[in-house]
Design an enzyme around this catalytic site. Structure first.
Site, PDB file in Angstrom:
ATOM      1  N   ASP A   1       0.862  -1.168   0.000  1.00  0.00           N
ATOM      2  CA  ASP A   1       0.000   0.000   0.000  1.00  0.00           C
ATOM      3  C   ASP A   1       0.907   1.230   0.000  1.00  0.00           C
ATOM      4  OD1 ASP A   1      -2.383   1.604   0.388  1.00  0.00           O
ATOM      5  OD2 ASP A   1      -3.254  -0.154   1.369  1.00  0.00           O
TER       6      ASP A   1
ATOM      7  N   GLU B   1      -6.130   3.769  -6.099  1.00  0.00           N
ATOM      8  CA  GLU B   1      -7.422   3.959  -5.446  1.00  0.00           C
ATOM      9  C   GLU B   1      -7.870   5.361  -5.845  1.00  0.00           C
ATOM     10  OE1 GLU B   1      -9.673   4.095  -1.171  1.00  0.00           O
ATOM     11  OE2 GLU B   1      -7.896   5.265  -1.584  1.00  0.00           O
TER      12      GLU B   1
ATOM     13  N   ASP C   1      -3.043   4.660  -2.412  1.00  0.00           N
ATOM     14  CA  ASP C   1      -4.120   5.233  -1.608  1.00  0.00           C
ATOM     15  C   ASP C   1      -4.543   6.612  -2.131  1.00  0.00           C
ATOM     16  OD1 ASP C   1      -5.559   4.820   1.040  1.00  0.00           O
ATOM     17  OD2 ASP C   1      -4.686   6.805   1.378  1.00  0.00           O
TER      18      ASP C   1
ATOM     19  N   HIS D   1     -11.206  -3.069   2.990  1.00  0.00           N
ATOM     20  CA  HIS D   1     -11.223  -2.676   4.404  1.00  0.00           C
ATOM     21  C   HIS D   1     -12.065  -1.426   4.653  1.00  0.00           C
ATOM     22  CE1 HIS D   1      -8.360  -0.215   2.367  1.00  0.00           C
ATOM     23  NE2 HIS D   1      -8.281   0.590   3.408  1.00  0.00           N
ATOM     24  N   ASP D   2     -12.608  -0.806   3.586  1.00  0.00           N
ATOM     25  CA  ASP D   2     -13.439   0.392   3.739  1.00  0.00           C
ATOM     26  C   ASP D   2     -14.910   0.115   3.452  1.00  0.00           C
ATOM     27  OD1 ASP D   2     -11.183   1.997   4.215  1.00  0.00           O
ATOM     28  OD2 ASP D   2     -10.919   2.439   2.086  1.00  0.00           O
TER      29      ASP D   2
HETATM   30  C1  NOJ Z   1      -8.350   5.250   1.679  1.00  0.00           C
HETATM   31  C2  NOJ Z   1      -8.083   4.068   2.534  1.00  0.00           C
HETATM   32  O1  NOJ Z   1      -8.525   2.911   1.896  1.00  0.00           O
HETATM   33  C3  NOJ Z   1      -8.754   4.320   3.860  1.00  0.00           C
HETATM   34  O2  NOJ Z   1      -8.777   3.191   4.681  1.00  0.00           O
HETATM   35  C4  NOJ Z   1      -8.044   5.466   4.521  1.00  0.00           C
HETATM   36  O3  NOJ Z   1      -8.717   5.803   5.711  1.00  0.00           O
HETATM   37  C5  NOJ Z   1      -7.986   6.687   3.613  1.00  0.00           C
HETATM   38  N1  NOJ Z   1      -7.680   6.375   2.250  1.00  0.00           N
HETATM   39  C6  NOJ Z   1      -6.961   7.656   4.097  1.00  0.00           C
HETATM   40  O4  NOJ Z   1      -5.674   7.161   3.868  1.00  0.00           O
END
Ligand code: NOJ
Length: 554
Positions: A98, A254, A199, A327-328
């Site tokens: 990541d 992302e 990210d 994870h989100d």
């Molecule tokens: C996206 C990530 O997937 C998330 O988990 C994170 O809180 C935010 N970016 C900030 O880095």
């Protein structure tokens, strides 16, 4: 279409904090992952993407990095990392790191120096602004509630943080910042890692003049204004030229707020930026008008229309990533499905048979579900906790109603410990875990599913092996996608075609029995590749069982 290893791969995402604890502190770690490599090999994946393992004060579980070239204390040491990389490679498994470079932790040495004085050499590494009329420079809100600006008493200035105030945004316009980031990336590549998941990479270039954003009825401006900024493609092309192109990597951005047109640039087939992106439209179909905290279901017709737009819009010109879980996101089996193993298999069939690189998020292969958190005190996620307090204190939402919605959508649903077996703490740890274990671990766990041929695990294993090793693999990876029956409110059906081979995918995305008239001629000799039901005969008119799914060569 050019063939590439990263198009033919299946990725498994690990959230290290919740995967496996080897040192009895209730927190997952690198040696815990090492101990599970054979499990992952058996599942059949060939790439691991690990959420951040770098040094971090954990305001946002590692997405706030204080040292990019060191390992988080709770997770182990650099020697543990090297051993993990080596042992994964020995099993033919690649490791994608990541890369969190939109922001650092406020405890990173760069920020400490940046805020020490306006004259410091690194002051301009971050985004500092004077107050405007005694207030914040603009109306931007942090993705984790509150303003995106934090006042610094010492400098008498505000700094920008699109996430928590412990995650100050880097100033990518400063060439020295780019030099630092690129040389850090190069250091990891030299170590032998196999790629990066980047990210919120769509947010690194802020709009000219940092203007106010529309509020859409919320307290602050819409965060979308920070996405796809004026120089983002320039910066990624520079990154590609200076780092990525020197190695054989998998790269996935992302890209919050990405449109199809933007994705065609980020993931362009000429390879000048990234291999692929995560777009979020399909997992945003059930968002409310102001924020994501609502429980409306995703409509199957809208889902079909959206995913089809991405399938056809990126075909030949870019590359898709295929996912529902990470994870989100809440657990897909509780969101699109009804928590049953059969619905888990149905949803998996629907997404895994599309064109793109599939991502499996830890526990998804077991059909792990959302967790009914009994109270706000059980949440660990900064996003959920802050949203609950902000919206109830502003009297914008009723506490009970909001709690229900957060329970349904919270990122913590995906972060409960991996369910390895039916022993205490689900075999994740022998100490009390950092976040509660989903009480259903006695029924849903890896040990039980490995013994059961009919389990969700074995179904995923089969889906993965079809894509990676079967006679149909080229068709599954590269085949042309065509949606069938767009208006049908229950059935998600499509074909894939490649060099004379044609596959038919049928998924009844509801808990009701459904008649389905297949709109293409299926003939007599259809061969079933995979099915989640005993009766897998293909007929021109099918009576589909609840959540029935199957794939046939026709
Ligand atoms: C996206 C990530 O997937 C998330 O988990 C994170 O809180 C935010 N970016 C900030 O880095």
């Amino acid at each position: 279409m050019t063939k590439k290893w990263w198009k033919e791969s299946v990725v498994y995402q690990i959230y290290p904090r919740s995967f496996c604890d080897s040192n009895h502190d209730g927190i997952g770690d690198l040696n815990g992952i090492r101990g599970k490599l054979d499990y992952l090999k058996e599942l059949g994946i060939n790439v691991i993407w690990m959420s951040p393992v770098y040094k971090s004060p954990n305001d946002d579980n590692g997405y706030d990095i204080s040292d990019y070239q060191d390992i988080m204390d709770e997770f182990g040491t650099m020697a543990d990392f090297d051993a993990l990389l080596q042992e994964a490679h020995e099993r033919g498994i690649k490791i994608v790191m990541d890369l969190v470079v939109n922001h650092t932790s406020d405890e990173h040495a760069w920020f400490v120096e940046s805020r020490s004085s306006k004259e410091s050499e690194k002051h301009d590494y971050y985004i500092w602004r004077e107050a405007k009329d005694g207030k914040e420079p603009n109306n931007w809100g942090s993705c984790f509630s509150g303003s995106a600006w934090e006042w610094d008493e010492n400098l008498q200035m505000y700094y920008l943080h699109c996430f928590s105030k412990k995650q100050p945004d880097l100033n990518w316009e400063n060439p020295k910042v780019r030099d630092e980031v690129f040389s850090m990336m190069d250091w990891w590549c030299q170590k032998g890692i196999d790629g990066f998941r980047m990210d919120v990479i769509s947010m690194i270039s802020k709009p000219e003049g940092l203007p106010d954003a529309p509020t859409h009825g919320g307290l602050y401006g819409d965060n979308q204004i920070t996405c796809n900024g004026p120089h983002v493609h320039e910066y990624l092309q520079e990154m590609n030229e200076r780092v990525l192109s020197k190695y054989d990597l998998m790269t996935v951005g992302e890209t919050a707020g990405v449109t199809l047109e933007e994705a065609q640039k980020y993931a362009n087939a000429a390879g000048t930026e990234l291999n692929m992106v995560f777009q979020f439209e399909h997992v945003g179909l059930d968002a409310g008008t102001v924020d994501k905290w609502c429980k409306d279901p995703i409509k199957i017709t809208e889902l079909k229309e959206n995913l089809t737009k991405w399938q056809t819009g990126l075909a030949d010109v870019a590359w898709n990533s295929l996912f529902f879980c990470n994870h989100d996101q809440p657990r897909v089996v509780s969101r699109l499905g009804d928590n049953s193993p059969k619905s888990a298999k149905c949803i998996a069939t629907m997404i895994h048979m599309m064109q793109g690189t599939p991502y499996v998020y830890q526990g998804e292969e077991l059909g792990m579900t959302n967790c009914a958190f009994p109270s706000v005190e059980e949440y660990r996620d900064i996003e959920a906790i802050n949203a609950f307090h902000e919206l109830t204190e502003a009297k914008m939402r009723e506490p009970e109603e909001l709690f229900e919605c957060i329970n349904y959508k919270s990122r913590d649903n995906a972060r409960t410990p991996m369910q390895w077996n039916a022993e205490k703490y689900a075999g994740f740890s022998d100490a009390e875990p950092w976040i509660m274990v989903n009480p259903n671990y006695t029924e849903i766990n890896a040990e039980a599913e490995l013994k059961d041929e009919d389990s969700v695990f074995h179904y995923y294993q089969k889906l993965i092996s079809l894509r990676r090793f079967s006679q149909w693999k080229d068709c599954i990876v590269y085949g042309n996608y065509q949606l069938l029956s767009p208006e049908n409110p229950s059935v998600f059906s499509y074909t894939r075609e490649y060099e004379g081979m044609k596959l038919l995918v049928i998924c009844n995305m509801t808990a009701q029995t459904t008649e389905y008239e297949i709109p293409v001629t299926v003939g007599e000799n259809a061969q079933v590749l995979i099915s989640n039901t005993e009766n897998s005969d293909l007929k021109q008119t099918m009576t589909l069982e609840p959540w029935q799914a199957g794939v046939w060569q026709i």
